[in-house]
Design a protein around this motif. Structure first.
Motif, mmCIF file in Angstrom:
data_model
loop_
_atom_site.group_PDB
_atom_site.id
_atom_site.type_symbol
_atom_site.label_atom_id
_atom_site.label_comp_id
_atom_site.label_asym_id
_atom_site.label_seq_id
_atom_site.Cartn_x
_atom_site.Cartn_y
_atom_site.Cartn_z
ATOM 1 N N THR A 70 -28.455 20.230 2.445
ATOM 2 C CA THR A 70 -29.793 20.798 2.426
ATOM 3 C C THR A 70 -30.880 20.636 1.265
ATOM 4 O O THR A 70 -31.892 20.915 1.478
ATOM 5 N N ARG A 71 -30.373 19.822 0.476
ATOM 6 C CA ARG A 71 -31.008 19.265 -0.615
ATOM 7 C C ARG A 71 -31.201 17.907 -0.586
ATOM 8 O O ARG A 71 -31.063 17.007 -1.214
ATOM 9 N N GLY A 72 -32.123 17.540 0.665
ATOM 10 C CA GLY A 72 -32.524 16.165 0.715
ATOM 11 C C GLY A 72 -31.415 15.072 1.414
ATOM 12 O O GLY A 72 -31.688 13.817 1.367
ATOM 13 N N ARG A 117 -19.984 5.491 -0.343
ATOM 14 C CA ARG A 117 -21.270 5.304 -0.782
ATOM 15 C C ARG A 117 -22.129 5.952 0.308
ATOM 16 O O ARG A 117 -23.545 6.014 0.162
ATOM 17 N N VAL A 118 -21.441 6.381 1.462
ATOM 18 C CA VAL A 118 -22.626 6.897 2.467
ATOM 19 C C VAL A 118 -22.783 8.362 1.874
ATOM 20 O O VAL A 118 -22.079 9.252 1.659
ATOM 21 N N PRO A 119 -24.062 8.637 2.014
ATOM 22 C CA PRO A 119 -24.497 10.177 1.241
ATOM 23 C C PRO A 119 -23.939 11.230 2.276
ATOM 24 O O PRO A 119 -23.666 11.007 3.334
ATOM 25 N N GLY A 120 -23.661 12.302 1.669
ATOM 26 C CA GLY A 120 -22.781 13.326 2.178
ATOM 27 C C GLY A 120 -21.275 13.639 2.176
ATOM 28 O O GLY A 120 -20.594 13.801 2.905
#
Length: 146
Positions: A70-72, A117-120
């Motif tokens: 939820t933060r970008g 390294r994939v966001p999330g």
């Protein structure tokens, strides 16, 4: 892969399972679930990446615009496509390619680092752990035996 990406922070039965069916069934060559390991993936990653060349196409098919944070955070569709591209870049086109990759610990380690390294990623690598678990792989890159 879709299950692992969308599972973090989502209700599995109400969100993830229907989403995976919506996305994969139209392009699958067989059942998505099997009682025993299959010799070939019914929806190989190159087919998925061709069917969904960008996150908007995958979001539309999935009917889901959730984000990894939820933060970008990035959209889960974007994260899933990144996962898919990384796997293909490392020679994993379907589940049948995992034993070959796992036979080479250095290759598995490179793939695991790239996926991290994939966001999330989630706390303590929750998404990656779930992904490897779904693939039947333990935390050291070995096929888990019951």
């Amino acid at each position: 892969m879709l299950d692992a990406v969308w599972s973090v922070g989502a209700d599995h039965d109400r969100v993830v399972v229907p989403l995976v069916h919506l996305v994969l069934i139209p392009g699958a060559t067989g059942p998505l679930l099997a009682d025993t390991p299959t010799s070939a993936d019914t929806h190989p990653l190159p087919r998925l990446l061709t069917r969904f060349p960008d996150e908007q196409a995958l979001e539309t098919a999935a009917r889901n615009r959730q984000r990894t944070s939820t933060r970008g955070g990035v959209t889960k569709a974007d994260a899933a496509l990144r996962y898919g591209r990384i796997l293909v870049d490392h020679g994993v086109l379907g589940v049948e390619d995992l034993p070959r990759l796992l036979a080479d610990p250095a290759s598995w380690s490179r793939l695991d680092r790239a996926l991290s390294r994939v966001p999330g990623e989630g706390q303590q690598g929750a998404r990656r752990s779930h992904f490897w678990s779904l693939c039947g792989v333990d935390d050291r890159g070995r096929i888990a035996r019951p």
